[in-house]
Scaffold this active site. Structure first.
Site, PDB file in Angstrom:
ATOM      1  CG  ASP A 220       2.334 -52.325  39.404  1.00 47.14           C
ATOM      2  OD1 ASP A 220       1.380 -52.580  39.100  1.00 47.14           O
ATOM      3  OD2 ASP A 220       2.599 -52.111  40.954  1.00 47.14           O
ATOM      4  CD  GLU A 293      -1.721 -51.213  37.274  1.00 41.33           C
ATOM      5  OE1 GLU A 293      -2.359 -52.335  37.378  1.00 41.33           O
ATOM      6  OE2 GLU A 293      -0.641 -50.922  38.015  1.00 41.33           O
TER       7      GLU A 293
END
Length: 580
Positions: A220, A293
Site C-alpha cells: 500500500d 499500489e
C-alpha cells in the site's frame, strides 16, 4: 477510415503451475467491511468471506485480496494498523483467518493481504514507545525538530510538505517536542523505513502471515516509503491561480520531487522481494508475490518491475482505467492499452485496475452499460485483471447521506467521500441484499439491490454476472493465456481487438464506445477473418444472443449494427466449442 494499427504481445508458453500462478490469475478485491457479515453486527468479517468462497469458484476467480482486517482504531477504515499480527475483533479472530485460509486452499484460491508499511496507527505500541524515546523504537518513525518558532513561540514545521488527507504533513507532539511526518492522516504517522531493526520486524510480520497461508502482498502507498534525506521544500508547479493550492489540500500543486517515488523506495521493495524469493526457495509450495499500489506516471510505475537481474515487484497495478473520467474514443483506448503493453518489460506481466475502494465505480462514472464494456476489456486483455467486489454484477456507487458517512476523504473528482464506492455487496433481494441479518448496516445498501444482485444475475443469460462468468472461462483458454494481442481502430467509436494463437481459436472483440449506432465492417480490416463469426459473449443491450452466427465476408462488404455502448466477443469461424 482510421488506419489499421496492430500490436503483438505474447506470454511465455510455460504451463500454469504453483510457480507462475500469478501470471494468469485474477485478483478480486474483497473490501472486508462490505463483503459479507456473518454475525449480524452489520459489518463484514472473515467468516463472512469463508461463507462465500464458492462464489469465487463460480466466477472461476483464482485469488482474492482482502483489505486490512488487522487490529486498528479505523480512522482510515483499517489502513491505520495498531497491531500487524492481530485480527481486529470486529472482523473475527486469528482462528477465523486460519479457517478461511484452509477453506480457500481446498478450492484452489490464493489469498493476498495488504502490507501497510508507509505508516501505522498512532495507537501502535511502536509509536507510543517512540514518543517516549524508548530504544529501539525512538527511531521507528520520521521525527524532525521544528524549523524554528514564531513570535508567539509556536513551533514552525520543518518544511512545506503536505499530506493527502490533512493539509500540512507534519504534526507536533507536545511530549516528544518534535514533529512527526504523516503523508496521509494525522493519526497515521510515517514509519522510518530506513531503520534496519524496523525492517526486520516487518519481515517477521510477513513470515507470520506466510505461515498462515498468505500467497501475496499488496504494498500500500508504495510511492511514499522513503523521503528526501535533507527534507528540502517542495517546489510549486506552474499554476493558473492561487485557488488551485487549496484543492485536495494543495498537494497536487507541488512537484512532490522529495516525497514521492524516490529511488530508495524501489530499492527497499527490492530488498523485500529478495527476502520473499528466498522464503519461497526455503519453504517451497506456491510462490508468494508482491503487487504494488501507486498512482504514478508511466516511468515511475514501470520502475516497479525492476530488471530480470534486479527484480522489484511482480507487478504494479495500472490505474489508467481507474482514473478515467472521460469517455474513451477508439484512438484514446488504443493508445492507453498499446502504450502500456509496449512499455512493460518482456519479463513483466501487465496488471489492470478499473475500480477499487479509493475510486468511483465505473457504472457511476459513466453508465452501467459502460461497466460491461470495461469488464470485457479487462478480462480479455493480456495480463492480470484486478476486480473490485461487486464489479462482476456491475454495482454502482451507493447512496450515502452525509450523516451516514464513515470516511472523511473525498472521492477524486467529487464532493463526497469514498464511502460511496464501499457500500455492502448485493447478494440477493432479501433484507439488506443478503449482506447481513441486521437491520442496520455499517453503510447503507445501494437502493437498487432489488434488481441488481448476484442471485438475480444468475437467471439472466446476457447480464453482467453471466457475461463475467463467460469471460472468466474464456480467460482460461490457451489463446487468452499465451496468444497475441492485436488492436484496431475501425472508426472514432468502434474499437476492436483480437486474441490469436496458432492452432487454437481466435477471438474478435468489438466495442461501440459511443452513444450512437455504429455500422461495423470488418472485411479487409481484420487479418485472417473468416466468412462467419459466432457470438460467444455479448452485452445484453447488443441485440445479439450467444450462439448467433454473423456473415462478415462476401462479394459486397457486409456490415452489422452495433448499438450504443455495446460489445460482442466473436469466435473467428465456426468451431464446435471453445478449446482450452
Amino acid at each position: 477510415m482510421m488506419p489499421l494499427l496492430i500490436f503483438f504481445f505474447i506470454f511465455s508458453s510455460a504451463s500454469c503451475n504453483e510457480e507462475n500462478w500469478w501470471k494468469f490469475t485474477e485478483i478480486y478485491e474483497v473490501y472486508i467491511s462490505s463483503f459479507k457479515d456473518s454475525n449480524g453486527d452489520g459489518v463484514g468479517d472473515l467468516k463472512g468471506i469463508t461463507s462465500k468462497l464458492d462464489h469465487f469458484v463460480d466466477l472461476q476467480i483464482d485469488s482474492i485480496w482482502i483489505t486490512p482486517f488487522f487490529e486498528s482504531p479505523k480512522n482510515d477504515n483499517g489502513y491505520d494498523i495498531s497491531n500487524y499480527t492481530a485480527v481486529d475483533p470486529v472482523f473475527g479472530t486469528l482462528a477465523d483467518f486460519e479457517e478461511l485460509s484452509k477453506e480457500a486452499k481446498k478450492r484452489g484460491i490464493k489469498i493476498l493481504i495488504d502490507f501497510v508499511i508507509n505508516h501505522s496507527s498512532d495507537e501502535h505500541i511502536w509509536f507510543q514507545k517512540s514518543i517516549e524515546k524508548i530504544k529501539p523504537y525512538d527511531d521507528y518513525y520520521v521525527w524532525k525538530d521544528p524549523k524554528g518558532y514564531d513570535k508567539n513561540n509556536n513551533p514552525i514545521p520543518p518544511n512545506n510538505w503536505l499530506s493527502w488527507f490533512d493539509g500540512i504533513a507534519w504534526e507536533w507532539n507536545t511530549k516528544r517536542k518534535q514533529y512527526y511526518l504523516h503523508h496521509f492522516g494525522k493519526k497515521q504517522p510515517d514509519l522510518n523505513l530506513k531503520n534496519e531493526k524496523l525492517i526486520n520486524d516487518l519481515k517477521d510480520v510477513l513470515v507470520f502471515w506466510f505461515d498462515r497461508g498468505v500467497s501475496g502482498l499488496r504494498f500500500d502507498a508504495a510511492a511514499y516509503y522513503i523521503e528526501d534525506a535533507e527534507f528540502r521544500d517542495e517546489s510549486l508547479k506552474k499554476l493558473d491561480s492561487k485557488s488551485k493550492l487549496e484543492f485536495g489540500f494543495g498537494r497536487d500543486a507541488y512537484t512532490n520531487k522529495y516525497t514521492k517515488n524516490l529511488p530508495e523506495s524501489y530499492e527497499l521493495i527490492h530488498k523485500f522481494r529478495v527476502f520473499i524469493d528466498n522464503f519461497n526457495k526455503i519453504k517451497g509450495g506456491n510462490k508468494r508475490i508482491i503487487v504494488i499500489e501507486d498512482y504514478a506516471d508511466l516511468k515511475s510505475t514501470l520502475a516497479y518491475y525492476g530488471t530480470e537481474d534486479h527484480p522489484v515487484a511482480h507487478y504494479p497495478f495500472n490505474f489508467e482505467l481507474a482514473r478515467a473520467s472521460d469517455f474513451f474514443t477508439s484512438a484514446s483506448l488504443h493508445q492507453l492499452i498499446t502504450t502500456w503493453l509496449e512499455s512493460v518489460p518482456k519479463f513483466g506481466v501487465p496488471a489492470w485496475n478499473a475500480e477499487n475502494h479509493d475510486r468511483s465505480r465505473i457504472g457511476s462514472r459513466f453508465s452501467e452499460e459502460y461497466a460491461r464494456l470495461i469488464n470485457i476489456l479487462m478480462m480479455l486483455l493480456p495480463g492480470v485483471p484486478s476486480i473490485y467486489y461487486g464489479q462482476e454484477i456491475c454495482m454502482i456507487n451507493g447512496v450515502v447521506r452525509p450523516d451516514q458517512e464513515k470516511d472523511y476523504v473525498l472521492l477524486p473528482g467529487t464532493t463526497r467521500t469514498r464511502d460511496l464506492a464501499r457500500t455492502p455487496m448485493q447478494w440477493d433481494s432479501t433484507l439488506n441484499s443478503g449482506f447481513t441479518s441486521e437491520v442496520k448496516t455499517w453503510l447503507p445498501v445501494q437502493p437498487s439491490f432489488w434488481r441488481l444482485n448476484v442471485e438475480i444475475g444468475k437467471n439472466n443469460r446476457n447480464n453482467c454476472l453471466n457475461i463475467f462468468k463467460d469471460l472468466s472461462r474464456l480467460r482460461k483458454t490457451r489463446t487468452c493465456k499465451y496468444g497475441t494481442f492485436n488492436s484496431f481502430q475501425l472508426s472514432t467509436w468502434l474499437y476492436v481487438f483480437t486474441r490469436n494463437l496458432k492452432e487454437h481459436d481466435t477471438y474478435i472483440v468489438i466495442m461501440n464506445l459511443g452513444t450512437d449506432y455504429q455500422m461495423a465492417n470488418l472485411q479487409g480490416r481484420i487479418p485472417n477473418l473468416k466468412t462467419f463469426l459466432k457470438v460467444l459473449i455479448t452485452t445484453e443491450n447488443s441485440g445479439y444472443n450467444k450462439g448467433d452466427i454473423i456473415k462478415v465476408k462476401s462479394k459486397y462488404p457486409p456490415v452489422f449494427v452495433m448499438r450504443p455502448l455495446s460489445a460482442i466477443v466473436f469466435l473467428n469461424g465456426l468451431s464446435s466449442k471453445v478449446r482450452g
